[in-house]
Design a protein around this motif. Structure first.
Motif, PDB file in Angstrom:
ATOM      1  N   ASP A  95       4.747  12.226   1.710  1.00  0.00           N
ATOM      2  CA  ASP A  95       4.598  13.448   2.635  1.00  0.00           C
ATOM      3  C   ASP A  95       3.170  13.216   3.119  1.00  0.00           C
ATOM      4  OD1 ASP A  95       7.279  13.671   3.001  1.00  0.00           O
ATOM      5  OD2 ASP A  95       7.432  15.456   2.141  1.00  0.00           O
ATOM      6  N   PRO A  96       2.867  13.671   4.057  1.00  0.00           N
ATOM      7  CA  PRO A  96       1.204  13.810   4.564  1.00  0.00           C
ATOM      8  C   PRO A  96       0.361  14.596   3.547  1.00  0.00           C
ATOM      9  CG  PRO A  96       2.615  13.967   6.543  1.00  0.00           C
ATOM     10  CD  PRO A  96       3.450  14.357   5.269  1.00  0.00           C
ATOM     11  N   LEU A  97       0.980  15.916   3.123  1.00  0.00           N
ATOM     12  CA  LEU A  97       0.229  16.650   2.220  1.00  0.00           C
ATOM     13  C   LEU A  97      -0.276  15.881   0.675  1.00  0.00           C
ATOM     14  CD1 LEU A  97       1.081  20.399   3.109  1.00  0.00           C
ATOM     15  CD2 LEU A  97      -0.980  18.996   3.633  1.00  0.00           C
ATOM     16  N   LEU A  98       1.034  15.249   0.339  1.00  0.00           N
ATOM     17  CA  LEU A  98       0.980  14.465  -0.921  1.00  0.00           C
ATOM     18  C   LEU A  98       0.117  13.279  -0.678  1.00  0.00           C
ATOM     19  CD1 LEU A  98       1.871  14.092  -3.813  1.00  0.00           C
ATOM     20  CD2 LEU A  98       4.001  12.869  -3.056  1.00  0.00           C
ATOM     21  N   ARG A  99      -0.008  12.587   0.381  1.00  0.00           N
ATOM     22  CA  ARG A  99      -0.884  11.615   0.491  1.00  0.00           C
ATOM     23  C   ARG A  99      -2.485  12.010   0.507  1.00  0.00           C
ATOM     24  NH1 ARG A  99       1.113   9.929   4.955  1.00  0.00           N
ATOM     25  NH2 ARG A  99      -0.352  10.871   6.389  1.00  0.00           N
ATOM     26  N   LYS A 100      -2.403  13.238   0.996  1.00  0.00           N
ATOM     27  CA  LYS A 100      -3.924  13.850   0.975  1.00  0.00           C
ATOM     28  C   LYS A 100      -4.088  14.278  -0.421  1.00  0.00           C
ATOM     29  CE  LYS A 100      -6.693  17.566   3.162  1.00  0.00           C
ATOM     30  NZ  LYS A 100      -6.535  18.607   4.091  1.00  0.00           N
ATOM     31  N   ALA A 101      -3.425  14.953  -1.133  1.00  0.00           N
ATOM     32  CA  ALA A 101      -3.741  15.112  -2.642  1.00  0.00           C
ATOM     33  C   ALA A 101      -4.014  13.960  -3.664  1.00  0.00           C
ATOM     34  CB  ALA A 101      -2.309  15.976  -3.362  1.00  0.00           C
TER      35      ALA A 101
ATOM     36  N   PRO B 284       7.650  12.785  -2.619  1.00  0.00           N
ATOM     37  CA  PRO B 284       7.528  11.120  -2.303  1.00  0.00           C
ATOM     38  C   PRO B 284       8.753  10.840  -1.427  1.00  0.00           C
ATOM     39  CG  PRO B 284       8.363  11.654  -4.473  1.00  0.00           C
ATOM     40  CD  PRO B 284       7.801  12.817  -3.761  1.00  0.00           C
ATOM     41  N   LEU B 285       8.710   9.638  -0.557  1.00  0.00           N
ATOM     42  CA  LEU B 285       9.666   9.502   0.272  1.00  0.00           C
ATOM     43  C   LEU B 285      10.717   8.422  -0.287  1.00  0.00           C
ATOM     44  CD1 LEU B 285       7.667   8.899   3.578  1.00  0.00           C
ATOM     45  CD2 LEU B 285       9.743  10.610   3.126  1.00  0.00           C
TER      46      LEU B 285
ATOM     47  N   GLY C 197       0.691  -1.095   0.000  1.00  0.00           N
ATOM     48  CA  GLY C 197      -0.106   0.097  -0.040  1.00  0.00           C
ATOM     49  C   GLY C 197       0.553   1.178  -0.100  1.00  0.00           C
ATOM     50  N   CYS C 198       0.359   2.407   0.066  1.00  0.00           N
ATOM     51  CA  CYS C 198       0.891   3.788  -0.100  1.00  0.00           C
ATOM     52  C   CYS C 198       1.338   4.218   1.488  1.00  0.00           C
ATOM     53  CB  CYS C 198       0.035   4.673  -0.597  1.00  0.00           C
ATOM     54  SG  CYS C 198      -0.427   4.174  -2.353  1.00  0.00           S
TER      55      CYS C 198
END
Length: 287
Positions: free
Chosen positions: A128-134, A191-192, A122-123
């Motif tokens: 980063d939190p904001l990218l995950r939200k986007a 991304p990490l 999964g992801c």
């Protein structure tokens, strides 16, 4: 009129005058049906109209057929792409060695060697939190990642393919948002990296990210990305988008080291391989 009398002396016989058949009458003075004369021309005109309508209708129908075929092909390709993460071998999507002809600064060649492949999952913990939200509107079906190093092992780059749950409209909407809001250039939406132990990327953590690129595909349910940094674990205060790091005259450390080229070049070639596999899978015939 037709004149048939010969010239004579004065007082002689009066000239005989005859008249041709009146237009539209027969020999008995009865009106001729104009239909007999008009019918051939009318029939010809009607035939032309029918032929013209047939050609127009055929062209329109042909257009529908072509359009429907194109839409069906695109839909098939899009659908096929969603399963590539488990239908295609790892070495096909993330080859052990990637050649980057002309991908380095000034058109220099690059060669990247794969040093780690993350298990498909999964992801969680990948953005980063904001990218995950986007990215949340398109969902996360599966994420696959691999980390590469350059020929000198000075740089490391993680490249990823996020397979979403979205349809074509959902991917198009996300791509438009990324473009209009410049989400792919914000340093708080990154991304990490995948820092595998006992490799050159072991010290490649969140604070070592120097440059990155993100691409939202619209012809496949995929978000492709790459993030690069130094292999020696040095900290980077402000990462720079690959497009900026590659720009002429860029003077940041990431730009001077060619880390923008590392991220962009590797992401581009992995994306190309993805598209080739999409085409190959979509055109396969069932056995």
């Amino acid at each position: 009129m037709s004149w048939s009398a010969s010239a004579g002396t004065p007082g002689g016989e009066r000239p005989v005058v005859t008249f041709g058949e009146p237009e539209g009458y027969d020999e008995r003075g009865r009106g001729l049906s104009l239909a007999g004369r008009v019918a051939p021309r009318t029939a010809t005109a009607a035939a032309c109209i029918v032929l013209g309508l047939g050609l127009i209708g055929g062209a329109v129908t042909g257009g529908w057929i072509v359009d429907d075929g194109g839409d069906a092909s695109a839909a098939t390709s899009f659908s096929s792409a969603s399963g590539l993460w488990h239908n295609v071998p790892v070495d096909e999507l993330f080859p052990r060695t990637v050649q980057g002809t002309g991908a380095g600064p000034g058109g220099a060649d690059r060669t990247w060697t794969r040093i780690a492949v993350a298990p498909a999952g999964g992801c969680s913990g990948a953005f980063d939190p904001l990218l995950r939200k986007a990215l949340a509107p398109v969902g996360c079906q599966r994420l696959i990642r691999a980390t590469y190093t350059d020929a000198t092992q000075s740089y490391v780059t993680t490249v990823g393919l996020l397979f979403t749950k979205a349809d074509s409209a959902g991917m198009t909407a996300l791509a438009k948002r990324f473009a209009s809001e410049h989400l792919d250039r914000r340093t708080d939406l990154l991304p990490l990296p995948y820092a595998a132990k006992d490799t050159a990327a072991e010290r490649f953590g969140p604070h070592q990210r120097a440059s990155w690129t993100i691409s939202v595909l619209t012809d496949a349910p995929v978000v492709a990305y790459a993030v690069s940094g130094w292999a020696d674990g040095r900290t980077v205060d402000t990462p720079q988008p690959a497009a900026d790091a590659e720009a002429s005259g860029a003077t940041t450390a990431a730009a001077q080291a060619g880390l923008g080229n590392e991220a962009e070049g590797l992401a581009d070639r992995i994306e190309r391989r993805l598209r080739r596999n999409i085409v190959g899978t979509a055109t396969e015939k069932p056995s």
